[in-house]
Every structure is written in C-alpha cells, then in structure tokens.
Write a protein that holds these residues in place. Structure first.
Motif, PDB file in Angstrom:
ATOM      1  N   GLY A 141       5.975  21.884 -28.964  1.00  6.92           N
ATOM      2  CA  GLY A 141       7.056  20.698 -29.481  1.00  6.92           C
ATOM      3  C   GLY A 141       6.733  19.742 -30.975  1.00  6.92           C
ATOM      4  N   LYS A 142       5.196  19.471 -29.833  1.00  6.53           N
ATOM      5  CA  LYS A 142       5.049  18.105 -31.162  1.00  6.53           C
ATOM      6  C   LYS A 142       4.812  18.899 -32.249  1.00  6.53           C
ATOM      7  N   VAL A 143       4.914  17.757 -33.062  1.00  4.37           N
ATOM      8  CA  VAL A 143       5.022  18.335 -34.312  1.00  4.37           C
ATOM      9  C   VAL A 143       4.990  16.814 -35.035  1.00  4.37           C
ATOM     10  N   PRO A 144       3.136  17.480 -35.903  1.00  6.46           N
ATOM     11  CA  PRO A 144       2.300  16.545 -36.666  1.00  6.46           C
ATOM     12  C   PRO A 144       2.441  15.786 -38.024  1.00  6.46           C
TER      13      PRO A 144
ATOM     14  N   LEU B 138      -6.020  17.646 -34.707  1.00  6.75           N
ATOM     15  CA  LEU B 138      -6.145  17.377 -33.776  1.00  6.75           C
ATOM     16  C   LEU B 138      -7.732  16.929 -34.349  1.00  6.75           C
ATOM     17  N   GLU B 139      -8.105  17.203 -35.772  1.00  6.63           N
ATOM     18  CA  GLU B 139      -9.274  17.167 -35.728  1.00  6.63           C
ATOM     19  C   GLU B 139      -8.864  15.392 -36.447  1.00  6.63           C
ATOM     20  N   ILE B 140      -8.223  14.649 -37.062  1.00  8.27           N
ATOM     21  CA  ILE B 140      -7.827  13.467 -37.390  1.00  8.27           C
ATOM     22  C   ILE B 140      -7.692  13.119 -36.033  1.00  8.27           C
ATOM     23  N   THR B 141      -7.382  12.967 -34.989  1.00 10.97           N
ATOM     24  CA  THR B 141      -6.958  12.505 -34.188  1.00 10.97           C
ATOM     25  C   THR B 141      -8.098  12.408 -32.865  1.00 10.97           C
ATOM     26  N   GLY B 142      -8.427  13.288 -32.418  1.00 12.30           N
ATOM     27  CA  GLY B 142     -10.498  13.964 -31.455  1.00 12.30           C
ATOM     28  C   GLY B 142      -9.677  14.030 -30.871  1.00 12.30           C
ATOM     29  N   LYS B 143      -8.408  14.759 -30.049  1.00 12.63           N
ATOM     30  CA  LYS B 143      -7.620  15.520 -29.046  1.00 12.63           C
ATOM     31  C   LYS B 143      -8.586  16.760 -28.732  1.00 12.63           C
ATOM     32  N   LYS B 144      -8.277  16.988 -28.205  1.00 12.39           N
ATOM     33  CA  LYS B 144      -8.184  18.711 -27.843  1.00 12.39           C
ATOM     34  C   LYS B 144      -7.140  19.927 -27.995  1.00 12.39           C
ATOM     35  N   ASP B 145      -5.835  19.437 -27.591  1.00  9.05           N
ATOM     36  CA  ASP B 145      -4.000  20.153 -27.281  1.00  9.05           C
ATOM     37  C   ASP B 145      -3.307  18.956 -28.115  1.00  9.05           C
ATOM     38  N   LEU B 146      -2.644  19.597 -28.849  1.00  6.76           N
ATOM     39  CA  LEU B 146      -1.126  18.797 -29.046  1.00  6.76           C
ATOM     40  C   LEU B 146      -0.133  19.898 -28.603  1.00  6.76           C
TER      41      LEU B 146
END
Length: 188
Positions: free
Chosen positions: A91-94, A80-88
C-alpha cells in the motif's frame, strides 16, 4: 482490490492471476473436484482517476473492504535502492523527486511546480531534458499517502506543498483511453 500506478503492472498481475487460477483448476480437475471456469478470464483492466483510488483506499481504513494502490515492481526496486531499505510495506507508493528541481507551470509560466514522479527513470529523463549537461542531483523518495496527508493537513504552513504536482507515468493517458475503449459502455 488493487489500483495500479501503471498499466503494465496491472496487466502483469492480471496475467499472473489467470495463470495461477488455470493451474488450480487443472489440479482440482485431476483430483476430480467440482470446478467452475476461471473467473479471471472475464476480468479486464479499467482506469479510474487517482483521487478515486485514494478515496477508496482511505475509506477502506474504516470498513471491511480493503483497497491498495500498487506501484510497479521496478519502481519499488528503485525506491528500495535509494532508501537502502529491504522492503516497502503493502500500500506504500514511492514518489521520486529532486530537491530544488522545479518546472514551469504550463498554465501559468510565472509559477514554478515541484514535480513528484511515480517513475525514477522519468524524473531523470526530464531533469536531463531541462538541464542539458548538468550533473544529475541526488534523487530522493517520498511516499504518496504521506504527501497527500501533508497536503490536506488542517493548519498546514508548508508553502512548498502548494507547488507540488504528481506526474503520471508516461503513456498513462493513452493506456487510459485504451482501457475505456475496451470497456465499451460498461463502466470501470
């Protein structure tokens, strides 16, 4: 059902489930409701290959069973820090990687592999080990199931996909042996 990318995350969630169930049982007893013993007390962490977990998750899209692969909380935070998104989404695995970062294939030193890491810190450490003194390149994030989907897409032409390798979290092999030993003859 959940499959975890790290033993530590599975252990954290199991302890949380046990504690939560103990509290619910205690409240039920205070309310003089009939209760059974905590079902989590007999639970144990088992190990399965990633392809088994992925198959179960994929099959659950077509039946009434639900399975997810759950990354460690710290890996979600890093993504989330890298992408700037607020949530994942559940079932999503970075997966963490660096553009143009390759390693020698241990089975064939003439081939290069493009590593995808489940842990950002392990990617950074390996880059520094292989490139002492070099500045750390930008870390990028992909997603496990998106990568796998591209790898098996019929008629795919992206040659780089053939060089991808998933790097398991450090210590996974030892934790897997520990889980197998703890399970005795009972299968996962």
């Amino acid at each position: 059902g959940y499959f975890f990318t790290t033993f530590e995350e599975a252990d954290r969630i199991l302890k949380l489930a046990k504690t939560s169930a103990d509290k619910a049982i205690q409240q039920a007893k205070l309310a003089k409701e009939p209760v059974d013993e905590n079902p989590w007390n007999k639970a144990r962490i088992s190990t399965v290959p990633l392809d088994f977990a992925v198959t179960m998750v994929s099959n659950s899209l077509y039946n009434k069973n639900y399975f997810f692969v759950a990354p460690a909380e710290s890996d979600i935070e890093d993504a989330l820090e890298i992408t700037g998104k607020k949530d994942l989404a559940e079932g999503k695995v970075p997966l963490f990687y660096m553009e143009d970062f390759t390693m020698e294939d241990p089975k064939d030193p003439s081939r290069k592999q493009s590593p995808l890491y489940f842990r950002k810190s392990e990617l950074e450490k390996e880059f520094k080990r292989l490139n002492p003194g070099k500045e750390l390149p930008k870390i990028l994030v992909s997603e496990l199931f998106a990568v796998l989907l591209e790898m098996v897409r019929p008629g795919g032409t992206d040659e780089e996909l053939k060089s991808l390798v998933l790097v398991p979290p450090k210590g996974s092999a030892q934790k897997a042996k520990k889980c197998l030993k703890a399970g005795g003859k009972e299968p996962p």
